[in-house]
Design a protein around this motif. Structure first.
Motif, PDB file in Angstrom:
ATOM      1  N   SER A  69       0.809  -1.221   0.000  1.00 51.22           N
ATOM      2  CA  SER A  69       0.000   0.000   0.000  1.00 51.22           C
ATOM      3  C   SER A  69       0.846   1.276   0.000  1.00 51.22           C
ATOM      4  O   SER A  69       0.552   2.224  -0.738  1.00 51.22           O
ATOM      5  CB  SER A  69      -0.972   0.007   1.172  1.00 51.22           C
ATOM      6  OG  SER A  69      -0.271   0.026   2.401  1.00 51.22           O
ATOM      7  N   HIS A  70       1.899   1.327   0.806  1.00 51.58           N
ATOM      8  CA  HIS A  70       2.744   2.532   0.843  1.00 51.58           C
ATOM      9  C   HIS A  70       3.492   2.727  -0.471  1.00 51.58           C
ATOM     10  O   HIS A  70       3.682   3.856  -0.920  1.00 51.58           O
ATOM     11  CB  HIS A  70       3.729   2.473   2.006  1.00 51.58           C
ATOM     12  CG  HIS A  70       3.078   2.580   3.343  1.00 51.58           C
ATOM     13  ND1 HIS A  70       2.449   3.720   3.774  1.00 51.58           N
ATOM     14  CD2 HIS A  70       2.947   1.681   4.345  1.00 51.58           C
ATOM     15  CE1 HIS A  70       1.964   3.525   4.982  1.00 51.58           C
ATOM     16  NE2 HIS A  70       2.254   2.292   5.357  1.00 51.58           N
ATOM     17  N   THR A  71       3.896   1.625  -1.085  1.00 42.67           N
ATOM     18  CA  THR A  71       4.591   1.726  -2.370  1.00 42.67           C
ATOM     19  C   THR A  71       3.641   2.243  -3.446  1.00 42.67           C
ATOM     20  O   THR A  71       4.013   3.110  -4.246  1.00 42.67           O
ATOM     21  CB  THR A  71       5.172   0.359  -2.773  1.00 42.67           C
ATOM     22  OG1 THR A  71       6.029  -0.107  -1.725  1.00 42.67           O
ATOM     23  CG2 THR A  71       5.958   0.458  -4.068  1.00 42.67           C
TER      24      THR A  71
ATOM     25  N   GLU B 145       1.036   4.161  -2.979  1.00 44.70           N
ATOM     26  CA  GLU B 145       0.821   5.581  -2.687  1.00 44.70           C
ATOM     27  C   GLU B 145       2.021   6.414  -3.119  1.00 44.70           C
ATOM     28  O   GLU B 145       1.859   7.501  -3.685  1.00 44.70           O
ATOM     29  CB  GLU B 145       0.560   5.773  -1.197  1.00 44.70           C
ATOM     30  CG  GLU B 145      -0.782   5.237  -0.739  1.00 44.70           C
ATOM     31  CD  GLU B 145      -0.947   5.290   0.779  1.00 44.70           C
ATOM     32  OE1 GLU B 145      -0.197   6.045   1.441  1.00 44.70           O
ATOM     33  OE2 GLU B 145      -1.807   4.558   1.291  1.00 44.70           O
ATOM     34  N   PHE B 146       3.229   5.908  -2.858  1.00 45.72           N
ATOM     35  CA  PHE B 146       4.431   6.634  -3.254  1.00 45.72           C
ATOM     36  C   PHE B 146       4.459   6.835  -4.765  1.00 45.72           C
ATOM     37  O   PHE B 146       4.730   7.939  -5.241  1.00 45.72           O
ATOM     38  CB  PHE B 146       5.690   5.879  -2.804  1.00 45.72           C
ATOM     39  CG  PHE B 146       6.961   6.583  -3.199  1.00 45.72           C
ATOM     40  CD1 PHE B 146       7.495   7.581  -2.399  1.00 45.72           C
ATOM     41  CD2 PHE B 146       7.617   6.258  -4.379  1.00 45.72           C
ATOM     42  CE1 PHE B 146       8.657   8.244  -2.776  1.00 45.72           C
ATOM     43  CE2 PHE B 146       8.771   6.908  -4.765  1.00 45.72           C
ATOM     44  CZ  PHE B 146       9.293   7.907  -3.958  1.00 45.72           C
TER      45      PHE B 146
ATOM     46  N   THR C  90       7.433   3.309   5.057  1.00 44.01           N
ATOM     47  CA  THR C  90       6.527   4.429   4.810  1.00 44.01           C
ATOM     48  C   THR C  90       6.959   5.144   3.533  1.00 44.01           C
ATOM     49  O   THR C  90       8.032   4.883   2.992  1.00 44.01           O
ATOM     50  CB  THR C  90       6.565   5.429   5.974  1.00 44.01           C
ATOM     51  OG1 THR C  90       7.876   6.010   6.018  1.00 44.01           O
ATOM     52  CG2 THR C  90       6.219   4.764   7.301  1.00 44.01           C
ATOM     53  N   GLU C  91       6.145   6.081   3.088  1.00 44.66           N
ATOM     54  CA  GLU C  91       6.489   6.854   1.885  1.00 44.66           C
ATOM     55  C   GLU C  91       7.799   7.617   2.081  1.00 44.66           C
ATOM     56  O   GLU C  91       8.617   7.702   1.163  1.00 44.66           O
ATOM     57  CB  GLU C  91       5.364   7.823   1.537  1.00 44.66           C
ATOM     58  CG  GLU C  91       4.146   7.130   0.980  1.00 44.66           C
ATOM     59  CD  GLU C  91       3.073   8.119   0.590  1.00 44.66           C
ATOM     60  OE1 GLU C  91       3.351   8.974  -0.265  1.00 44.66           O
ATOM     61  OE2 GLU C  91       1.970   8.028   1.145  1.00 44.66           O
TER      62      GLU C  91
END
Length: 98
Positions: free
Chosen positions: A26-28, A30-31, A78-79
């Motif tokens: 999910s963080h990847t 979003e990034f 995290t991002e």
């Protein structure tokens, strides 16, 4: 973040691998959604590849001169941490050039 505009000087290719649905990716995801446009605008000739595959662990691959590649696992990052890993890969490319 001036290093972002120098990615194409130090890298030959950048690849993001992640799962389309898993929470681990999910963080990847979003990034990539938030930063792809900026990275591509600053480095228009740098191939930035997005590879989605069900069940794959999130990874960031950098290809340098002479076919040298490095991989960073992004699971649980995290991002901000992903951005730091990208910067490390860019600096490694500069160091490889000597």
């Amino acid at each position: 973040m001036s290093w972002r505009s120098h990615l194409s000087r130090n890298l030959k290719e950048l690849r993001f691998l992640f799962c389309q649905t898993s929470s681990a990716s999910s963080h990847t995801r979003e990034f990539v959604q938030k930063n792809y446009t900026d990275l591509k605008t600053l480095n228009p000739k740098l191939p930035i590849l997005i590879r989605e595959c069900s069940g794959v662990e999130p990874q960031l691959w950098a290809r340098y001169d002479m076919g040298v590649e490095r991989c960073v696992r992004l699971d649980g990052l995290t991002e901000t941490q992903i951005n730091e890993k990208l910067e490390e890969l860019a600096k490694a490319g500069a160091a490889l050039k000597g």
